[in-house]
Design an enzyme around this catalytic site. Structure first.
Site, PDB file in Angstrom:
ATOM      1  N   GLN A   1     -64.447  -9.056 -15.714  1.00 29.67           N
ATOM      2  CA  GLN A   1     -65.147  -8.367 -16.659  1.00 29.67           C
ATOM      3  C   GLN A   1     -66.378  -9.399 -16.915  1.00 29.67           C
ATOM      4  OE1 GLN A   1     -63.373 -10.414 -20.924  1.00 29.67           O
ATOM      5  NE2 GLN A   1     -61.950  -9.409 -19.300  1.00 29.67           N
TER       6      GLN A   1
ATOM      7  N   HIS B   1     -69.762  -9.810 -20.295  1.00 32.11           N
ATOM      8  CA  HIS B   1     -70.320  -9.497 -21.552  1.00 32.11           C
ATOM      9  C   HIS B   1     -71.925  -9.186 -21.550  1.00 32.11           C
ATOM     10  CE1 HIS B   1     -66.205 -10.673 -22.698  1.00 32.11           C
ATOM     11  NE2 HIS B   1     -66.342 -11.765 -22.365  1.00 32.11           N
TER      12      HIS B   1
ATOM     13  N   GLU C   1     -69.861 -17.593 -24.186  1.00 33.87           N
ATOM     14  CA  GLU C   1     -68.602 -18.384 -24.397  1.00 33.87           C
ATOM     15  C   GLU C   1     -68.318 -19.619 -23.900  1.00 33.87           C
ATOM     16  OE1 GLU C   1     -66.086 -15.120 -23.949  1.00 33.87           O
ATOM     17  OE2 GLU C   1     -65.637 -15.482 -21.803  1.00 33.87           O
TER      18      GLU C   1
ATOM     19  N   HIS D   1     -66.637 -12.852 -14.986  1.00 38.42           N
ATOM     20  CA  HIS D   1     -65.476 -13.759 -15.040  1.00 38.42           C
ATOM     21  C   HIS D   1     -64.164 -13.107 -15.284  1.00 38.42           C
ATOM     22  CE1 HIS D   1     -66.682 -12.670 -19.067  1.00 38.42           C
ATOM     23  NE2 HIS D   1     -65.507 -13.023 -19.368  1.00 38.42           N
TER      24      HIS D   1
ATOM     25  N   ARG E   1     -65.102  -4.187 -18.714  1.00 35.60           N
ATOM     26  CA  ARG E   1     -64.081  -4.359 -17.587  1.00 35.60           C
ATOM     27  C   ARG E   1     -64.774  -3.495 -16.240  1.00 35.60           C
ATOM     28  NH1 ARG E   1     -60.157  -1.940 -20.757  1.00 35.60           N
ATOM     29  NH2 ARG E   1     -59.223  -3.315 -22.187  1.00 35.60           N
TER      30      ARG E   1
END
Length: 321
Positions: free
Chosen positions: A98, A100, A117, A175, A195
Site C-alpha cells: 500500500q 499513503h 508514519e 510499504h 492498496r
C-alpha cells in the site's frame, strides 16, 4: 482540568490480525481478530475514550473541545484537527502492499491530512520482513504493468526486521508490514490508504478487497527510499534510563525510554505528551497524585500540565509535537 488521561483504545478487526494485543497487552475487546488498537486517536474512524477522572467515559476529542487547544499546545494551535494517531498493530498475516498520500493530495481527494508514519518494531517472529519502497527506479508504466501482472513483489524492497528496528515511512513510500510483526505506529491523523496488492485475499463480503490503483499511481514515489532505517535511532544512556530518539520531524517527535528508576518529564506549553507503555510497570506521579501504568497502557498528558515523574522498570514511547 489538567491531569494525566488514561485512554481506552478503538479496535479494528482487519483480516490479517491476530490475538497478541488481547493475549499479551490485555486489550479488552470482543472483536476477532484484533488487528489494530488505536491508542491515541481523535479520528472519526475510531476515537480514544478517557478512563479516569472527571472526563471518564468521554472521548479525547470531547476533552480537547471542552478544555480548548490549550491542552494540545501551541505547536498545534493553528491546526484544524488533532494531528497525531498512535496504534498497536499485530500482523499475524502480511498487510497489503500500500501507499499513503501526502497532505496536498489527501486534502484535495480525501478531505483529511496525508499520512507520514513511523514504525517501532516491538517484536518480530524469525524471518519476518517488511516492504520498504522499491529496489530500483521504475516508471509509472512499469508500476502499472506489474500491478496488473501480479509481479509487483519482484521489485519491492524486502527488509528483514527484528525487535527494536525503526522505520520512517514518508507519504508516497510503497510499504507493507509482513507476517509475524508487532508494531507501534505513530502517524498523522489520517486513514487514507491505497492498496495496490493484496495476495488475492477475500474479504468478509466474499469478494477480493478493493484496490486503489489510480490513486496509488498518482502518489507513489517510484524509487528506493532515501532514508536508511538504521540511521534514525540515536541512543543516550543516563543513570535511571536509556533514551533512544526514534524520529524527529515537523510532524512528530518520538523517543523510546528503557526505564530502570526515575524519569522526570515536563509537559510544557508547546505540546501534549503521549505515553505508550510497551513493557513493565511504573508509577506515574503528578503533584500529589500517583497511579500505576503497565504494559499496553496509553496516556495523554495535557500541554501546560508541567512536571510529572515515571518510576519503575519498563519501556515506553514518548510522542510530542
Amino acid at each position: 482540568m489538567l491531569y494525566p488521561l488514561k485512554l481506552k483504545a478503538a479496535f479494528k478487526d482487519y483480516l490479517w490480525g491476530g490475538t497478541r494485543l488481547r493475549d499479551e497487552f490485555n486489550k479488552q475487546t470482543d472483536i476477532n481478530p484484533v488487528a489494530e488498537s488505536w491508542e491515541l486517536s481523535c479520528h472519526h474512524d475510531g476515537q480514544s475514550i478517557i478512563e479516569n477522572g472527571s472526563y471518564a467515559g468521554k472521548t479525547l476529542n470531547d476533552y480537547i473541545e471542552t478544555e480548548s487547544k490549550f491542552v494540545i499546545g501551541t505547536k498545534a494551535a493553528n491546526k484544524k484537527d488533532f494531528p497525531i494517531l498512535i496504534k498497536f498493530i499485530d500482523a499475524k498475516q502480511s498487510l497489503s502492499v500500500q501507499v499513503h498520500p501526502d497532505d496536498n493530495y489527501a486534502l484535495l481527494n480525501e478531505g483529511e491530512s496525508g499520512k507520514t508514519e513511523m514504525w517501532y518494531v516491538m517484536d518480530a517472529e524469525p524471518n519476518s520482513t517488511l516492504i520498504y519502497g522499491f529496489t530500483k527506479n521504475i516508471s509509472h508504466q512499469e508500476f502499472a504493468k506489474r500491478i496488473h501482472d501480479n509481479t509487483l513483489l519482484e521489485v519491492c524492497n524486502q527488509v528483514p526486521i527484528k525487535k527494536g528496528d525503526v522505520f520512517f515511512i514518508e507519504a508516497g513510500t510503497l510499504h507493507a508490514i509482513g507476517a509475524g510483526a508487532l508494531i507501534a505506529e505513530i502517524q498523522q491523523s489520517s486513514n487514507s490508504t491505497y492498496r495496490v496488492y493484496d495476495y488475492g485475499r477475500i474479504g468478509k463480503d466474499g469478494k477480493p478487497r478493493q484496490l486503489h490503483i489510480e490513486k496509488a499511481l498518482a502518489v507513489t514515489k517510484l524509487q528506493p527510499p532515501t532514508r536508511k532505517p538504521e540511521a534514525i535511532a540515536k541512543l543516550s544512556c543516563f543513570t535511571d534510563y536509556d533514551l533512544t530518539i526514534l524520529a524527529q520531524c515537523d510532524l512528530f517527535n518520538v523517543s523510546h525510554f528503557h526505564l530502570h528508576g526515575n524519569c522526570n518529564l515536563n509537559a510544557a506549553k508547546d505540546s501534549f505528551h503521549s505515553i505508550l507503555v510497551l513493557d513493565g510497570e511504573m508509577a506515574l506521579t503528578c503533584n500529589a497524585d500517583s497511579f500505576t501504568v503497565k504494559k499496553g497502557d496509553s496516556l495523554f498528558i495535557p500541554a501546560n500540565m508541567g512536571e510529572y515523574i515515571l518510576n519503575g522498570t519498563g519501556e515506553f514511547i514518548l510522542t510530542t509535537l
